[in-house]
Design an enzyme around this catalytic site. Structure first.
Site, PDB file in Angstrom:
ATOM      1  N   PHE A 130       1.988  -0.757  -0.312  1.00 40.50           N
ATOM      2  CA  PHE A 130       1.024  -0.099  -1.193  1.00 40.50           C
ATOM      3  C   PHE A 130       1.796   0.880  -2.083  1.00 40.50           C
ATOM      4  O   PHE A 130       2.573   1.691  -1.569  1.00 40.50           O
ATOM      5  CB  PHE A 130      -0.011   0.629  -0.331  1.00 40.50           C
ATOM      6  CG  PHE A 130      -1.186   1.139  -1.100  1.00 40.50           C
ATOM      7  CD1 PHE A 130      -2.069   0.261  -1.715  1.00 40.50           C
ATOM      8  CD2 PHE A 130      -1.433   2.499  -1.203  1.00 40.50           C
ATOM      9  CE1 PHE A 130      -3.167   0.726  -2.417  1.00 40.50           C
ATOM     10  CE2 PHE A 130      -2.530   2.976  -1.907  1.00 40.50           C
ATOM     11  CZ  PHE A 130      -3.397   2.095  -2.515  1.00 40.50           C
ATOM     12  N   ASP A 210       2.189   2.018   8.327  1.00 36.44           N
ATOM     13  CA  ASP A 210       0.948   2.361   7.635  1.00 36.44           C
ATOM     14  C   ASP A 210      -0.120   1.373   8.102  1.00 36.44           C
ATOM     15  O   ASP A 210      -0.043   0.168   7.821  1.00 36.44           O
ATOM     16  CB  ASP A 210       1.146   2.282   6.112  1.00 36.44           C
ATOM     17  CG  ASP A 210      -0.084   2.793   5.355  1.00 36.44           C
ATOM     18  OD1 ASP A 210      -1.196   2.727   5.915  1.00 36.44           O
ATOM     19  OD2 ASP A 210       0.075   3.250   4.210  1.00 36.44           O
ATOM     20  N   TYR A 235     -11.505   4.935   5.610  1.00 32.66           N
ATOM     21  CA  TYR A 235     -12.661   4.519   4.799  1.00 32.66           C
ATOM     22  C   TYR A 235     -12.711   3.014   4.581  1.00 32.66           C
ATOM     23  O   TYR A 235     -13.610   2.512   3.935  1.00 32.66           O
ATOM     24  CB  TYR A 235     -12.678   5.263   3.452  1.00 32.66           C
ATOM     25  CG  TYR A 235     -11.347   5.286   2.736  1.00 32.66           C
ATOM     26  CD1 TYR A 235     -10.901   4.175   2.040  1.00 32.66           C
ATOM     27  CD2 TYR A 235     -10.539   6.416   2.778  1.00 32.66           C
ATOM     28  CE1 TYR A 235      -9.674   4.192   1.400  1.00 32.66           C
ATOM     29  CE2 TYR A 235      -9.316   6.446   2.130  1.00 32.66           C
ATOM     30  CZ  TYR A 235      -8.882   5.323   1.444  1.00 32.66           C
ATOM     31  OH  TYR A 235      -7.668   5.334   0.819  1.00 32.66           O
ATOM     32  N   LYS A 236     -11.715   2.277   5.105  1.00 33.90           N
ATOM     33  CA  LYS A 236     -11.720   0.822   4.942  1.00 33.90           C
ATOM     34  C   LYS A 236     -12.488   0.205   6.122  1.00 33.90           C
ATOM     35  O   LYS A 236     -13.692   0.371   6.202  1.00 33.90           O
ATOM     36  CB  LYS A 236     -10.285   0.323   4.817  1.00 33.90           C
ATOM     37  CG  LYS A 236      -9.666   0.803   3.500  1.00 33.90           C
ATOM     38  CD  LYS A 236      -8.189   0.523   3.354  1.00 33.90           C
ATOM     39  CE  LYS A 236      -7.702   1.043   1.996  1.00 33.90           C
ATOM     40  NZ  LYS A 236      -6.262   1.185   1.914  1.00 33.90           N
ATOM     41  N   ARG A 385      -9.151 -10.720  -4.264  1.00 35.86           N
ATOM     42  CA  ARG A 385      -8.975 -10.343  -2.867  1.00 35.86           C
ATOM     43  C   ARG A 385     -10.335 -10.299  -2.178  1.00 35.86           C
ATOM     44  O   ARG A 385     -11.274  -9.679  -2.662  1.00 35.86           O
ATOM     45  CB  ARG A 385      -8.295  -8.974  -2.817  1.00 35.86           C
ATOM     46  CG  ARG A 385      -7.768  -8.598  -1.466  1.00 35.86           C
ATOM     47  CD  ARG A 385      -6.967  -7.324  -1.539  1.00 35.86           C
ATOM     48  NE  ARG A 385      -7.816  -6.183  -1.914  1.00 35.86           N
ATOM     49  CZ  ARG A 385      -7.519  -4.914  -1.645  1.00 35.86           C
ATOM     50  NH1 ARG A 385      -6.390  -4.622  -1.032  1.00 35.86           N
ATOM     51  NH2 ARG A 385      -8.326  -3.937  -2.008  1.00 35.86           N
TER      52      ARG A 385
HETATM   53  C1  LIG Z   1      -5.689   2.258   1.202  1.00 37.34           C
HETATM   54  C2  LIG Z   1      -4.272   2.520   1.490  1.00 37.34           C
HETATM   55  C3  LIG Z   1      -3.732   3.804   1.338  1.00 37.34           C
HETATM   56  C4  LIG Z   1      -4.601   4.902   0.783  1.00 37.34           C
HETATM   57  O1  LIG Z   1      -3.989   6.135   0.630  1.00 37.34           O
HETATM   58  P1  LIG Z   1      -4.884   7.402   0.268  1.00 37.34           P
HETATM   59  O2  LIG Z   1      -3.960   8.533   0.375  1.00 37.34           O
HETATM   60  O3  LIG Z   1      -6.011   7.427   1.259  1.00 37.34           O
HETATM   61  O4  LIG Z   1      -5.452   7.194  -1.106  1.00 37.34           O
HETATM   62  C5  LIG Z   1      -2.417   4.000   1.686  1.00 37.34           C
HETATM   63  N1  LIG Z   1      -1.651   2.988   2.156  1.00 37.34           N
HETATM   64  C6  LIG Z   1      -2.144   1.742   2.298  1.00 37.34           C
HETATM   65  C7  LIG Z   1      -1.287   0.644   2.852  1.00 37.34           C
HETATM   66  C8  LIG Z   1      -3.471   1.468   1.958  1.00 37.34           C
HETATM   67  O5  LIG Z   1      -3.959   0.228   2.094  1.00 37.34           O
END
Ligand SMILES: *Cc1c(COP(=O)(O)O)cnc(C)c1O
Length: 425
Positions: A130, A210, A235-236, A385
């Site tokens: 990400f 992560d 939140y996912k 996706r």
């Molecule tokens: C959604 C996601 C994030 C989100 O980071 P925020 O700091 O909450 O915006 C980080 N890493 C991965 C792999 C994600 O999928």
């Protein structure tokens, strides 16, 4: 398995009839039964339990009890909610806390990990990570005087699966840190946590996982994999709501060796002594900084209930069936229109979302959202996706979603949309 699937709506209903988790849908707010929501991997649906709890937090705990609520469960909430998440990630007690955002937690753990081995210069990640994770790494390297080198492992196959041989080769004695997304946000590839962690440990490197796209979607065994550090968002698949705080995990045996790069009073040993000098709180608590987003934390705590009740093993079984079914429908309904699967075929190496690739992916996504009442999302350059949150999604909805994509293609509905991107895709 896929040879038994049928490309018919009746078959989807049969799968629903055998679904032991079907009743969990009742635990969620569904205002529009016609909406096919395939984005629970980006923002989970609202659990009903969270509504009642949010009202109570605001009206009673904040409105009536005011500051007294800090002593009625607010202050301990980072650790208490952390323990609930610990159950989902295979962590024994005292290792998970809820705090801040995923990006901030990554910053804290990267800085702490690098400080542990200042003589080692290599940081290893991959090009499919990400982007925020990559930016955080780049910022850390700059902050530390550009003494480190970030190595990004590429994919084998246009972003679908990582090149594990290259990863193994890159990890050497000079490697301070390996940091990867457990499930890749585009292709849904699922790293073998145990294998990679062992690979890094053999060369003396630490690993930060992560878990944002795996927590609540696949069973995770941090302790069992001997993982060092981990972060993730809520939140996912955890359905914690927009901006709900993230979590971090620090292995017990490392806790006393690590120092947070941000020293705040919530990470102080005795915050209410108001001493003039910092001394770290024991355990993972030292990674707290300042006042936490209590309303979001406690709402998220309530939102975890249906997930904890369903159990990760049942959720994983349904998720695999759904993504297998989706891969089957991609091949049987959509391949004739030029779609290809941008995710691993092997369900053991896949999280709970898949990407289907098409050169017109962006415009197809817009047509689906604007006129078909289907919500997937789009990730550059050509990934449509599709997230399959097993807690509340039905097989009928999966069928219907694919059938509506097929109609968009057959009727060429995407052609009227501009190729220029909207801000949030
Ligand atoms: C959604 C996601 C994030 C989100 O980071 P925020 O700091 O909450 O915006 C980080 N890493 C991965 C792999 C994600 O999928």
């Amino acid at each position: 398995m896929s040879k038994d699937f049928q490309p018919t709506p009746e078959f989807a209903l049969e799968l629903d009839a055998q679904d032991k988790l079907a009743s969990f849908r009742e635990a969620f707010v569904v205002t529009d039964p016609d909406l096919i929501y395939l984005d629970g991997n980006s923002l989970g649906r609202l659990p009903k339990a969270a509504i009642a709890r949010a009202k109570q937090i605001v009206e009673e705990e904040w409105g009536r009890d005011l500051i007294r609520s800090w002593n009625k469960g607010w202050w301990e909430s980072p650790a208490r909610v952390g323990e609930k998440i610990a159950k989902l990630v295979g962590a024994a007690t005292g290792q998970v806390i809820v705090s801040d955002t995923t990006s901030i937690n990554l910053f804290k753990l990267v800085m702490a990990a690098l400080a542990l081995h200042p003589e080692k210069k290599r940081i290893i990640t991959d090009t499919m990570n990400f982007p925020s994770d990559l930016y955080i790494l780049q910022g850390c390297v700059q902050l530390l005087g550009n003494r480190h080198e970030i190595i990004r492992i590429d994919s084998n196959d246009e972003g679908v699966t990582p090149d594990l041989a290259a990863l193994e080769k890159a990890i050497n004695e000079d490697t301070a840190l390996v940091t990867l997304s457990h499930v890749l946000f585009k292709s849904g590839y699922l790293y073998d946590m145990k294998q990679i962690t062992e690979m890094a440990h053999r060369k003396g490197a630490l690993v930060i996982w992560d878990l944002s796209h795996s927590v609540g979607a696949v069973p995770i065994a941090l302790d069992d994999c001997n993982a060092d550090l981990a972060i993730g968002c809520t939140y996912k698949y955890l359905n914690g709501g927009p901006g709900a705080p993230a979590f971090l995990y620090v292995k017990k045996s490392m806790q006393e060796k690590l120092s947070s790069p941000i020293w705040g009073w919530w990470g102080q040993d005795q915050p209410f002594a108001f001493g003039l000098d910092y001394s770290p709180a024991p355990g993972a608590t030292r990674f707290l900084i300042g006042s936490q987003p209590i309303i979001g934390s406690l709402t998220m705590e309530a939102a975890l209930e249906p997930l904890l009740d369903a159990g990760m093993d049942s959720l994983r079984a349904k998720s695999i069936l759904m993504t297998d079914y989706a891969a089957f429908l991609t091949e049987n309904l959509l391949a004739p229109f030029g779609f290809s699967l941008g995710s691993p075929r092997d369900s053991a190496r896949r999280g709970s979302h898949i990407s289907i690739r098409h050169p017109e992916g962006y415009r197809i996504n817009r047509a689906l959202i604007e006129e078909m009442n289907v919500i997937p999302d789009f990730r550059e350059p050509d990934n449509l996706r599709l997230g399959f949150a097993p807690l509340y999604l039905s097989f009928r909805e999966v069928w219907e979603g694919f059938d509506r994509i097929r109609r968009v293609m057959e009727e060429k509905r995407y052609e009227k949309y501009p190729k220029q991107r909207l801000t949030v895709t």
